[in-house]
Scaffold this motif. Structure first.
Motif, PDB file in Angstrom:
ATOM      1  N   GLY A   1      78.024   1.951  71.852  1.00 16.77           N
ATOM      2  CA  GLY A   1      78.120   0.841  70.914  1.00 16.77           C
ATOM      3  C   GLY A   1      76.853   0.664  70.102  1.00 16.77           C
ATOM      4  N   ASP A   2      75.697   0.908  70.732  1.00 17.17           N
ATOM      5  CA  ASP A   2      74.424   0.789  70.021  1.00 17.17           C
ATOM      6  C   ASP A   2      74.310   1.848  68.937  1.00 17.17           C
ATOM      7  N   ASN A   3      74.791   3.056  69.219  1.00 16.51           N
ATOM      8  CA  ASN A   3      74.741   4.127  68.221  1.00 16.51           C
ATOM      9  C   ASN A   3      75.586   3.793  67.002  1.00 16.51           C
ATOM     10  N   ILE A   4      76.743   3.219  67.213  1.00 13.51           N
ATOM     11  CA  ILE A   4      77.612   2.845  66.081  1.00 13.51           C
ATOM     12  C   ILE A   4      76.934   1.770  65.253  1.00 13.51           C
ATOM     13  N   GLN A   5      76.335   0.799  65.901  1.00 13.55           N
ATOM     14  CA  GLN A   5      75.662  -0.272  65.179  1.00 13.55           C
ATOM     15  C   GLN A   5      74.497   0.282  64.352  1.00 13.55           C
ATOM     16  N   ILE A   6      73.727   1.170  64.919  1.00 22.04           N
ATOM     17  CA  ILE A   6      72.598   1.777  64.192  1.00 22.04           C
ATOM     18  C   ILE A   6      73.119   2.609  63.027  1.00 22.04           C
ATOM     19  N   ASP A   7      74.183   3.390  63.268  1.00 19.42           N
ATOM     20  CA  ASP A   7      74.760   4.196  62.191  1.00 19.42           C
ATOM     21  C   ASP A   7      75.286   3.316  61.062  1.00 19.42           C
ATOM     22  N   MET A   8      75.897   2.182  61.399  1.00 20.51           N
ATOM     23  CA  MET A   8      76.405   1.266  60.369  1.00 20.51           C
ATOM     24  C   MET A   8      75.258   0.674  59.555  1.00 20.51           C
ATOM     25  N   GLN A   9      74.148   0.355  60.197  1.00 15.38           N
ATOM     26  CA  GLN A   9      73.003  -0.199  59.490  1.00 15.38           C
ATOM     27  C   GLN A   9      72.370   0.836  58.558  1.00 15.38           C
TER      28      GLN A   9
END
Length: 131
Positions: free
Chosen positions: A2-10
């Motif tokens: 989930g953290d990777n998706i959030q970072i990728d979205m940012q």
């Protein structure tokens, strides 16, 4: 994960830094021709004036057949007229109000500036003022 998706979205780049694309003159002229009988407006007090009601009621008040409205971004609305004459008549009979509050309505042009929707032109006549 989930953290990777959030970072990728940012870090997602949607092309905000890309240079602007120049549209062909033909495309700009076609858009101008399609929108030549369009008025754009906004309520002065949007929290007191329902845009859906404005779109539904104003064409009936104007008495023109074939006029339809739609909501556009930024709390604005747009009316499309079937002819130049019907649109000009609405502009001449303005300024307009809805729910006892003013509406700002302007004609769309290819060089339309959204800041124009911050002003209402009035004509006033004062009688009896001594020279």
């Amino acid at each position: 994960m989930g953290d990777n998706i959030q970072i990728d979205m940012q870090n997602l780049n949607l092309g905000a830094e890309d240079p602007p694309i120049q549209l062909p003159v033909q495309v700009v002229n076609e858009a101008a021709a399609e929108n030549r009988f369009v008025l754009i407006g906004r309520p002065v007090m949007p929290h007191r004036q329902n845009i859906r009601s404005i779109i539904a009621i104003l064409p009936r008040n104007w008495g023109h057949k074939g006029v339809y409205g739609r909501m556009i971004e930024g709390g604005q609305f747009q009316f499309v007229f079937p002819s130049e004459e019907s649109m000009e008549m609405v502009l001449r009979r303005g300024p307009w109000a809805f729910a006892d509050r003013m509406l700002i309505i302007e004609r769309w042009t290819a060089s339309f500036n959204p800041l124009m929707l911050n002003f209402i032109l009035f004509r006033i006549q004062i009688r009896g003022i001594p020279f």
